[in-house]
Design an enzyme around this catalytic site. Structure first.
Site, PDB file in Angstrom:
ATOM      1  N   TYR A  53      -9.127  53.895 -12.946  1.00 51.00           N
ATOM      2  CA  TYR A  53      -9.850  54.881 -13.767  1.00 51.00           C
ATOM      3  C   TYR A  53     -10.688  55.823 -12.905  1.00 51.00           C
ATOM      4  CZ  TYR A  53      -8.327  53.022 -18.218  1.00 51.00           C
ATOM      5  OH  TYR A  53      -7.543  52.666 -19.289  1.00 51.00           O
ATOM      6  N   HIS A 104      -9.483  58.141 -27.867  1.00 51.60           N
ATOM      7  CA  HIS A 104      -9.352  57.027 -26.923  1.00 51.60           C
ATOM      8  C   HIS A 104     -10.420  57.070 -25.841  1.00 51.60           C
ATOM      9  CE1 HIS A 104      -4.825  56.776 -28.126  1.00 51.60           C
ATOM     10  NE2 HIS A 104      -5.630  56.306 -29.046  1.00 51.60           N
ATOM     11  N   CYS A 115     -23.400  44.527 -22.183  1.00 51.63           N
ATOM     12  CA  CYS A 115     -24.425  44.897 -23.188  1.00 51.63           C
ATOM     13  C   CYS A 115     -24.128  46.224 -23.875  1.00 51.63           C
ATOM     14  CB  CYS A 115     -25.799  44.944 -22.515  1.00 51.63           C
ATOM     15  SG  CYS A 115     -26.012  46.343 -21.395  1.00 51.63           S
ATOM     16  N   PRO A 204       9.020  68.756 -25.303  1.00 50.92           N
ATOM     17  CA  PRO A 204      10.373  68.998 -24.788  1.00 50.92           C
ATOM     18  C   PRO A 204      11.363  67.893 -25.174  1.00 50.92           C
ATOM     19  CG  PRO A 204       8.778  68.778 -22.975  1.00 50.92           C
ATOM     20  CD  PRO A 204       8.043  68.578 -24.240  1.00 50.92           C
ATOM     21  N   GLU A 205      10.809  66.730 -25.552  1.00 51.67           N
ATOM     22  CA  GLU A 205      11.657  65.575 -25.927  1.00 51.67           C
ATOM     23  C   GLU A 205      11.481  65.243 -27.413  1.00 51.67           C
ATOM     24  OE1 GLU A 205      12.869  65.438 -22.105  1.00 51.67           O
ATOM     25  OE2 GLU A 205      13.630  64.158 -23.726  1.00 51.67           O
ATOM     26  N   ALA A 221       4.242  72.563 -23.497  1.00 48.63           N
ATOM     27  CA  ALA A 221       3.015  73.076 -24.131  1.00 48.63           C
ATOM     28  C   ALA A 221       2.655  74.459 -23.602  1.00 48.63           C
ATOM     29  CB  ALA A 221       1.876  72.095 -23.858  1.00 48.63           C
TER      30      ALA A 221
HETATM   31  N1  APR Z   1       4.509  69.739 -22.778  1.00 49.70           N
HETATM   32  C1  APR Z   1       4.559  69.051 -23.952  1.00 49.70           C
HETATM   33  N2  APR Z   1       4.871  67.734 -24.031  1.00 49.70           N
HETATM   34  C2  APR Z   1       5.165  67.103 -22.868  1.00 49.70           C
HETATM   35  C3  APR Z   1       5.142  67.754 -21.610  1.00 49.70           C
HETATM   36  C4  APR Z   1       4.808  69.133 -21.605  1.00 49.70           C
HETATM   37  N3  APR Z   1       4.772  69.829 -20.458  1.00 49.70           N
HETATM   38  N4  APR Z   1       5.480  66.837 -20.643  1.00 49.70           N
HETATM   39  C5  APR Z   1       5.695  65.664 -21.285  1.00 49.70           C
HETATM   40  N5  APR Z   1       5.518  65.823 -22.612  1.00 49.70           N
HETATM   41  C6  APR Z   1       5.630  64.821 -23.673  1.00 49.70           C
HETATM   42  C7  APR Z   1       6.615  63.714 -23.385  1.00 49.70           C
HETATM   43  O1  APR Z   1       7.915  64.080 -23.856  1.00 49.70           O
HETATM   44  C8  APR Z   1       6.021  62.573 -24.226  1.00 49.70           C
HETATM   45  O2  APR Z   1       6.546  62.619 -25.552  1.00 49.70           O
HETATM   46  O3  APR Z   1       4.366  64.207 -23.764  1.00 49.70           O
HETATM   47  C9  APR Z   1       4.532  62.885 -24.275  1.00 49.70           C
HETATM   48  C10 APR Z   1       3.691  61.951 -23.416  1.00 49.70           C
HETATM   49  O4  APR Z   1       3.784  60.685 -24.020  1.00 49.70           O
HETATM   50  P1  APR Z   1       2.863  59.495 -23.444  1.00 49.70           P
HETATM   51  O5  APR Z   1       2.929  59.476 -21.953  1.00 49.70           O
HETATM   52  O6  APR Z   1       3.250  58.303 -24.254  1.00 49.70           O
HETATM   53  O7  APR Z   1       1.380  59.940 -23.808  1.00 49.70           O
HETATM   54  P2  APR Z   1       0.654  59.813 -25.201  1.00 49.70           P
HETATM   55  O8  APR Z   1       1.585  60.085 -26.326  1.00 49.70           O
HETATM   56  O9  APR Z   1      -0.553  60.676 -25.096  1.00 49.70           O
HETATM   57  O10 APR Z   1       0.215  58.275 -25.233  1.00 49.70           O
HETATM   58  C11 APR Z   1      -0.578  57.918 -26.346  1.00 49.70           C
HETATM   59  O11 APR Z   1      -0.998  55.719 -25.529  1.00 49.70           O
HETATM   60  O12 APR Z   1      -0.620  55.558 -23.446  1.00 49.70           O
HETATM   61  C12 APR Z   1      -1.594  55.263 -24.352  1.00 49.70           C
HETATM   62  O13 APR Z   1      -3.918  55.494 -24.711  1.00 49.70           O
HETATM   63  C13 APR Z   1      -2.813  56.057 -24.067  1.00 49.70           C
HETATM   64  O14 APR Z   1      -3.610  58.051 -25.138  1.00 49.70           O
HETATM   65  C14 APR Z   1      -2.451  57.372 -24.716  1.00 49.70           C
HETATM   66  C15 APR Z   1      -1.627  56.933 -25.915  1.00 49.70           C
END
Ligand code: APR
Length: 237
Positions: A53, A104, A115, A204-205, A221
């Site tokens: 962290y 989060h 504490c 993108p996915e 994004a």
């Molecule tokens: N623009 C938009 N989306 C993107 C980009 C981009 N440039 N690059 C990656 N992504 C997408 C991926 O396709 C994926 O669907 O962002 C997403 C990232 O997913 P995770 O890594 O799972 O992140 P997140 O969804 O924020 O995770 C949720 O789970 O991991 C825990 O507490 C942690 O806050 C986090 C929560």
């Protein structure tokens, strides 16, 4: 118009902050992320969790908000915008968004693991990633931990309530950069869909939300967000 943005790690990816699930940041890549973001992981090895962290705390300080964060902040000039984020970085705030509800927690807040007192003392300096770093101590004898929601922990009540309020009062919910795998955050888009709110996914996915979103924009994004509001009427027709 009221716009609510639900963002995940993907919106910060183009700033150089690895997304949670593909953070292959050398030192910790061999550890299961759940090992580093859980109470059990902390209890087993607080130095390793603290090292991870602390490294990300410093990393975020060296990167900048990208065009995606800035676009969301610019929407405030023409609409009422609320940002709900799963991210623990401060890039939305640094781009000018307000309010930003952190579901989060934040890499910039720390508290005593025993504490619960907020910690505002000195942090160990870190110029290079170090696998394990001794966390600071609290006067009560406890160890200082990141004020971040670990797997299995409850979300902070205030931000969650404000996130639900921002979701249920939005005209448009923009869901950007999240895999939609982690609840309860992933339940917010479902709430919006059930209410007939316009839900726009930017990723993108494909994700579990893609099939129920009003519109899915298969772009990053920083590509999609700067022109999204102008394109929205055409996207919705
Ligand atoms: N623009 C938009 N989306 C993107 C980009 C981009 N440039 N690059 C990656 N992504 C997408 C991926 O396709 C994926 O669907 O962002 C997403 C990232 O997913 P995770 O890594 O799972 O992140 P997140 O969804 O924020 O995770 C949720 O789970 O991991 C825990 O507490 C942690 O806050 C986090 C929560």
């Amino acid at each position: 118009m009221r716009i609510t943005v639900l963002s995940g790690a993907g919106i910060s990816a183009e700033s150089g902050v690895p997304t949670f699930r593909d953070d292959k940041n050398g030192l910790w890549s061999r550890f299961d992320p759940y090992e580093l973001s859980s109470v059990q992981g902390w209890q087993r090895n607080p130095e390793r969790v603290w090292g991870w962290y602390l490294w990300r705390h410093y990393l975020v300080g060296t990167v900048e908000p990208n065009a995606g964060h800035r676009a969301v902040a610019a929407w405030q000039d023409h609409a009422e915008v609320s940002v709900v984020t799963q991210n623990v970085d401060d890039l939305h705030e640094r781009a000018g968004s307000s309010p930003v509800h952190h579901l989060h927690g934040s890499l910039f807040d720390f508290r005593c693991a025993t504490c619960d007192l907020p910690y505002t003392g000195q942090l160990p300096q870190m110029t290079e990633p170090a696998l394990e770093v001794e966390p600071p101590g609290c006067d009560c004898g406890g160890l200082i931990r990141p004020d971040i929601v670990w797997f299995g922990e409850a979300l902070p009540e205030g931000p969650w309530q404000r996130a639900v309020e921002a979701t249920t009062t939005a005209d448009v919910l923009v869901v950007v950069g999240t895999s939609g795998l982690v609840y309860p955050a992933a339940g917010l888009p479902e709430l919006a869909v059930a209410r007939g709110t316009v839900v726009v996914e930017v990723n993108p996915e494909p994700t579990p939300l893609s099939s129920s979103a009003t519109v899915t924009v298969r772009e990053s994004a920083s590509t999609a967000l700067p022109t999204l509001m102008q394109r929205l009427p055409a996207l919705l027709n």
